[in-house]
Design a protein around this motif. Structure first.
Motif, PDB file in Angstrom:
ATOM      1  N   VAL A   1       0.851  -1.196   0.000  1.00 53.08           N
ATOM      2  CA  VAL A   1       0.000   0.000   0.000  1.00 53.08           C
ATOM      3  C   VAL A   1       0.885   1.244   0.000  1.00 53.08           C
ATOM      4  O   VAL A   1       0.655   2.196  -0.752  1.00 53.08           O
ATOM      5  N   ASP A   2       1.944   1.212   0.800  1.00 48.49           N
ATOM      6  CA  ASP A   2       2.836   2.373   0.875  1.00 48.49           C
ATOM      7  C   ASP A   2       3.568   2.621  -0.450  1.00 48.49           C
ATOM      8  O   ASP A   2       3.801   3.760  -0.832  1.00 48.49           O
ATOM      9  N   LEU A   3       3.892   1.555  -1.165  1.00 47.18           N
ATOM     10  CA  LEU A   3       4.546   1.726  -2.463  1.00 47.18           C
ATOM     11  C   LEU A   3       3.584   2.360  -3.473  1.00 47.18           C
ATOM     12  O   LEU A   3       3.966   3.221  -4.257  1.00 47.18           O
ATOM     13  N   HIS A   4       2.337   1.926  -3.425  1.00 48.00           N
ATOM     14  CA  HIS A   4       1.382   2.325  -4.471  1.00 48.00           C
ATOM     15  C   HIS A   4       0.617   3.612  -4.201  1.00 48.00           C
ATOM     16  O   HIS A   4       0.114   4.230  -5.135  1.00 48.00           O
ATOM     17  N   LYS A   5       0.532   4.001  -2.933  1.00 44.79           N
ATOM     18  CA  LYS A   5      -0.403   5.099  -2.634  1.00 44.79           C
ATOM     19  C   LYS A   5       0.049   6.455  -3.172  1.00 44.79           C
ATOM     20  O   LYS A   5      -0.753   7.381  -3.249  1.00 44.79           O
ATOM     21  N   TYR A   6       1.322   6.572  -3.540  1.00 44.57           N
ATOM     22  CA  TYR A   6       1.806   7.847  -4.089  1.00 44.57           C
ATOM     23  C   TYR A   6       1.622   7.926  -5.596  1.00 44.57           C
ATOM     24  O   TYR A   6       1.902   8.945  -6.204  1.00 44.57           O
TER      25      TYR A   6
ATOM     26  N   CYS B   1     -11.134   1.527  -6.387  1.00 46.70           N
ATOM     27  CA  CYS B   1     -10.833   2.787  -7.095  1.00 46.70           C
ATOM     28  C   CYS B   1      -9.384   3.212  -6.953  1.00 46.70           C
ATOM     29  O   CYS B   1      -8.892   4.017  -7.742  1.00 46.70           O
ATOM     30  N   GLY B   2      -8.658   2.689  -5.943  1.00 49.14           N
ATOM     31  CA  GLY B   2      -7.278   3.127  -5.741  1.00 49.14           C
ATOM     32  C   GLY B   2      -7.244   4.625  -5.465  1.00 49.14           C
ATOM     33  O   GLY B   2      -8.148   5.164  -4.812  1.00 49.14           O
ATOM     34  N   THR B   3      -6.228   5.324  -5.994  1.00 56.72           N
ATOM     35  CA  THR B   3      -6.124   6.764  -5.728  1.00 56.72           C
ATOM     36  C   THR B   3      -7.039   7.580  -6.641  1.00 56.72           C
ATOM     37  O   THR B   3      -6.998   8.801  -6.622  1.00 56.72           O
ATOM     38  N   GLY B   4      -7.828   6.907  -7.482  1.00 58.84           N
ATOM     39  CA  GLY B   4      -8.953   7.592  -8.129  1.00 58.84           C
ATOM     40  C   GLY B   4      -8.691   8.179  -9.509  1.00 58.84           C
ATOM     41  O   GLY B   4      -9.455   9.035  -9.961  1.00 58.84           O
TER      42      GLY B   4
ATOM     43  N   VAL C   1     -15.157   3.072  -4.151  1.00 61.53           N
ATOM     44  CA  VAL C   1     -14.999   2.073  -3.089  1.00 61.53           C
ATOM     45  C   VAL C   1     -13.594   1.485  -3.115  1.00 61.53           C
ATOM     46  O   VAL C   1     -13.091   1.092  -4.176  1.00 61.53           O
ATOM     47  N   ASP C   2     -12.968   1.425  -1.956  1.00 55.94           N
ATOM     48  CA  ASP C   2     -11.702   0.692  -1.840  1.00 55.94           C
ATOM     49  C   ASP C   2     -11.610   0.190  -0.407  1.00 55.94           C
ATOM     50  O   ASP C   2     -12.279   0.695   0.485  1.00 55.94           O
ATOM     51  N   VAL C   3     -10.758  -0.804  -0.216  1.00 54.60           N
ATOM     52  CA  VAL C   3     -10.649  -1.398   1.113  1.00 54.60           C
ATOM     53  C   VAL C   3      -9.616  -0.642   1.969  1.00 54.60           C
ATOM     54  O   VAL C   3      -9.633  -0.747   3.188  1.00 54.60           O
ATOM     55  N   PHE C   4      -8.752   0.146   1.328  1.00 52.35           N
ATOM     56  CA  PHE C   4      -7.692   0.849   2.075  1.00 52.35           C
ATOM     57  C   PHE C   4      -7.979   2.343   2.224  1.00 52.35           C
ATOM     58  O   PHE C   4      -8.143   3.057   1.223  1.00 52.35           O
ATOM     59  N   SER C   5      -7.985   2.807   3.472  1.00 53.70           N
ATOM     60  CA  SER C   5      -8.265   4.228   3.720  1.00 53.70           C
ATOM     61  C   SER C   5      -7.164   5.124   3.128  1.00 53.70           C
ATOM     62  O   SER C   5      -7.434   6.247   2.736  1.00 53.70           O
ATOM     63  N   GLU C   6      -5.935   4.612   3.055  1.00 55.10           N
ATOM     64  CA  GLU C   6      -4.824   5.431   2.532  1.00 55.10           C
ATOM     65  C   GLU C   6      -5.110   5.929   1.122  1.00 55.10           C
ATOM     66  O   GLU C   6      -4.799   7.076   0.786  1.00 55.10           O
ATOM     67  N   VAL C   7      -5.662   5.057   0.266  1.00 51.02           N
ATOM     68  CA  VAL C   7      -5.924   5.493  -1.115  1.00 51.02           C
ATOM     69  C   VAL C   7      -7.193   6.361  -1.164  1.00 51.02           C
ATOM     70  O   VAL C   7      -7.252   7.332  -1.926  1.00 51.02           O
TER      71      VAL C   7
ATOM     72  N   GLN D   1     -16.057  17.820  -7.255  1.00 48.62           N
ATOM     73  CA  GLN D   1     -15.915  17.172  -5.954  1.00 48.62           C
ATOM     74  C   GLN D   1     -17.227  16.612  -5.379  1.00 48.62           C
ATOM     75  O   GLN D   1     -17.260  15.491  -4.885  1.00 48.62           O
ATOM     76  N   HIS D   2     -18.282  17.402  -5.513  1.00 46.00           N
ATOM     77  CA  HIS D   2     -19.552  16.984  -4.905  1.00 46.00           C
ATOM     78  C   HIS D   2     -20.050  15.665  -5.479  1.00 46.00           C
ATOM     79  O   HIS D   2     -20.899  15.012  -4.913  1.00 46.00           O
ATOM     80  N   LYS D   3     -19.519  15.272  -6.611  1.00 52.28           N
ATOM     81  CA  LYS D   3     -20.019  14.047  -7.256  1.00 52.28           C
ATOM     82  C   LYS D   3     -19.372  12.777  -6.726  1.00 52.28           C
ATOM     83  O   LYS D   3     -19.869  11.697  -6.944  1.00 52.28           O
ATOM     84  N   ILE D   4     -18.172  12.926  -6.102  1.00 52.72           N
ATOM     85  CA  ILE D   4     -17.454  11.715  -5.666  1.00 52.72           C
ATOM     86  C   ILE D   4     -17.628  11.511  -4.169  1.00 52.72           C
ATOM     87  O   ILE D   4     -17.372  12.409  -3.370  1.00 52.72           O
ATOM     88  N   GLU D   5     -18.072  10.308  -3.830  1.00 52.13           N
ATOM     89  CA  GLU D   5     -18.254   9.962  -2.413  1.00 52.13           C
ATOM     90  C   GLU D   5     -17.394   8.722  -2.185  1.00 52.13           C
ATOM     91  O   GLU D   5     -17.455   7.792  -2.992  1.00 52.13           O
ATOM     92  N   THR D   6     -16.566   8.719  -1.140  1.00 50.20           N
ATOM     93  CA  THR D   6     -15.722   7.533  -0.929  1.00 50.20           C
ATOM     94  C   THR D   6     -16.328   6.615   0.139  1.00 50.20           C
ATOM     95  O   THR D   6     -16.920   7.087   1.113  1.00 50.20           O
ATOM     96  N   VAL D   7     -16.165   5.330  -0.080  1.00 48.33           N
ATOM     97  CA  VAL D   7     -16.671   4.336   0.868  1.00 48.33           C
ATOM     98  C   VAL D   7     -15.592   3.281   1.085  1.00 48.33           C
ATOM     99  O   VAL D   7     -15.087   2.702   0.120  1.00 48.33           O
ATOM    100  N   GLN D   8     -15.241   3.065   2.349  1.00 44.32           N
ATOM    101  CA  GLN D   8     -14.243   2.027   2.644  1.00 44.32           C
ATOM    102  C   GLN D   8     -14.982   0.717   2.890  1.00 44.32           C
ATOM    103  O   GLN D   8     -15.688   0.565   3.897  1.00 44.32           O
ATOM    104  N   GLN D   9     -14.814  -0.190   1.951  1.00 44.92           N
ATOM    105  CA  GLN D   9     -15.558  -1.447   2.017  1.00 44.92           C
ATOM    106  C   GLN D   9     -14.835  -2.488   1.174  1.00 44.92           C
ATOM    107  O   GLN D   9     -14.152  -2.135   0.215  1.00 44.92           O
ATOM    108  N   SER D  10     -15.005  -3.751   1.540  1.00 42.60           N
ATOM    109  CA  SER D  10     -14.402  -4.788   0.707  1.00 42.60           C
ATOM    110  C   SER D  10     -15.337  -5.129  -0.447  1.00 42.60           C
ATOM    111  O   SER D  10     -16.555  -5.192  -0.271  1.00 42.60           O
ATOM    112  N   MET D  11     -14.737  -5.345  -1.608  1.00 42.54           N
ATOM    113  CA  MET D  11     -15.543  -5.603  -2.809  1.00 42.54           C
ATOM    114  C   MET D  11     -16.366  -6.888  -2.714  1.00 42.54           C
ATOM    115  O   MET D  11     -17.317  -7.074  -3.454  1.00 42.54           O
ATOM    116  N   ASP D  12     -16.015  -7.778  -1.791  1.00 36.87           N
ATOM    117  CA  ASP D  12     -16.827  -8.988  -1.657  1.00 36.87           C
ATOM    118  C   ASP D  12     -17.911  -8.847  -0.582  1.00 36.87           C
ATOM    119  O   ASP D  12     -18.645  -9.799  -0.313  1.00 36.87           O
TER     120      ASP D  12
END
Ligand code: SAH
Length: 251
Positions: free
Chosen positions: A8-13, A49-52, A69-75, A89-100
């Motif tokens: 996650v740390d490698l990819h989040k940037y 969605c990753g970093t979007g 939706v992504d499982v990691f809060s960092e992204v 901005q108003h159109k995007i809402e983030t949700v931390q959840q597992s895809m399954d």
């Protein structure tokens, strides 16, 4: 840090966490048949969605709401930071959840988008699970690791079957979509630039800072080595596999 935390740390940037590009996203959006100039507001989910990167492209071109939706809060933090500086901005809402374990209501979504992520639960299980969230007539657009030839050298076959046993040809993936009540509206596979220029090269450029950040800790070195191996496989065998982009409609 665990190996997963290091990943996650490698990819989040990065701008992207998998192969793809704005033009691929727009090409797939074209295959949905949505009239971009005149459509009523849509409810869209962007799963994994990753970093979007693609989330912002969707928000720029579609009216309505995009649930990223992504499982990691960092992204997801990066999706929120980036969308504050732009007017959609108003159109995007983030949700931390597992895809399954998605909590959407049945038949509540017009469009399900997922680039380079469905492999986390597997293509077949993903489409079986997610299609019930689509309204009748709604669209699914997913990119998935795909063989682009019928045969291939043993080295690359072994490598990918080991990493992702569900890798298969587009004809087999399309059959799975059809068996699950979805009709293909279009397919293409990602060009080499979407792997190299938009994903692997920026990732490679981040390796040395990543290793410094983690004091060249063995597990951090392993994470880099695994990525280097994947990139070497792509450089050697790009003629045999890619990400296929599948766009399909629910009856
Ligand atoms: N769509 C982005 C990210 C692709 S990488 C892009 O194309 O750039 C795959 C993403 O799936 C990562 O962001 C990862 O955090 C997310 N992911 C992995 N397992 C997941 C799960 N179980 N549920 C939801 N997201 C998951």
């Amino acid at each position: 840090m665990t190996e997963l935390e290091l990943m996650v740390d490698l990819h989040k940037y990065q701008a992207r966490q998998g192969p793809g590009s704005t033009s691929d996203t727009l090409r797939a959006l074209g295959l949905t048949g949505i009239d971009l100039e005149h459509h009523s507001p849509l409810v869209v989910a962007d799963i994994g969605c990753g970093t979007g990167g693609q989330t912002r492209t969707l928000a720029q071109h579609l009216k309505g709401k995009i649930i990223a939706v992504d499982v990691f809060s960092e992204v997801l933090d990066r999706v929120n930071d980036a969308s504050q500086s732009v007017d959609h901005q108003h159109k995007i809402e983030t949700v931390q959840q597992s895809m399954d374990h998605l909590s959407f209501e049945a038949e509540s979504l017009d469009l399900i988008w997922s680039e380079g992520a469905i492999y986390n639960m597997g293509f077949e299980s993903g489409i079986k699970n997610w299609s019930r969230f689509l309204k009748p007539g709604g669209c699914l657009a997913v990119s998935e690791l795909t063989w682009i030839t019928q045969t291939r050298p043993r080295e690359i076959e072994t490598y990918w079957v080991n990493e992702y046993p569900e890798i298969d040809t587009s004809s087999r993936k399309i059959e799975l979509l059809e068996q699950n009540g979805l009709t293909l509206s279009g397919y293409f596979y990602l060009p080499e630039t979407s792997w190299m220029d938009h994903y692997y090269k920026p990732l490679e450029e981040g390796f040395s800072l990543f290793l410094d950040r983690h004091d060249h800790f063995d597990l951090a070195k392993k994470v880099v080595e695994d990525h280097r191996e994947e990139i070497a496989m792509y450089r050697k065998y790009a003629a045999y596999f890619s990400y296929g982009f599948y766009v399909a409609r629910k009856k």
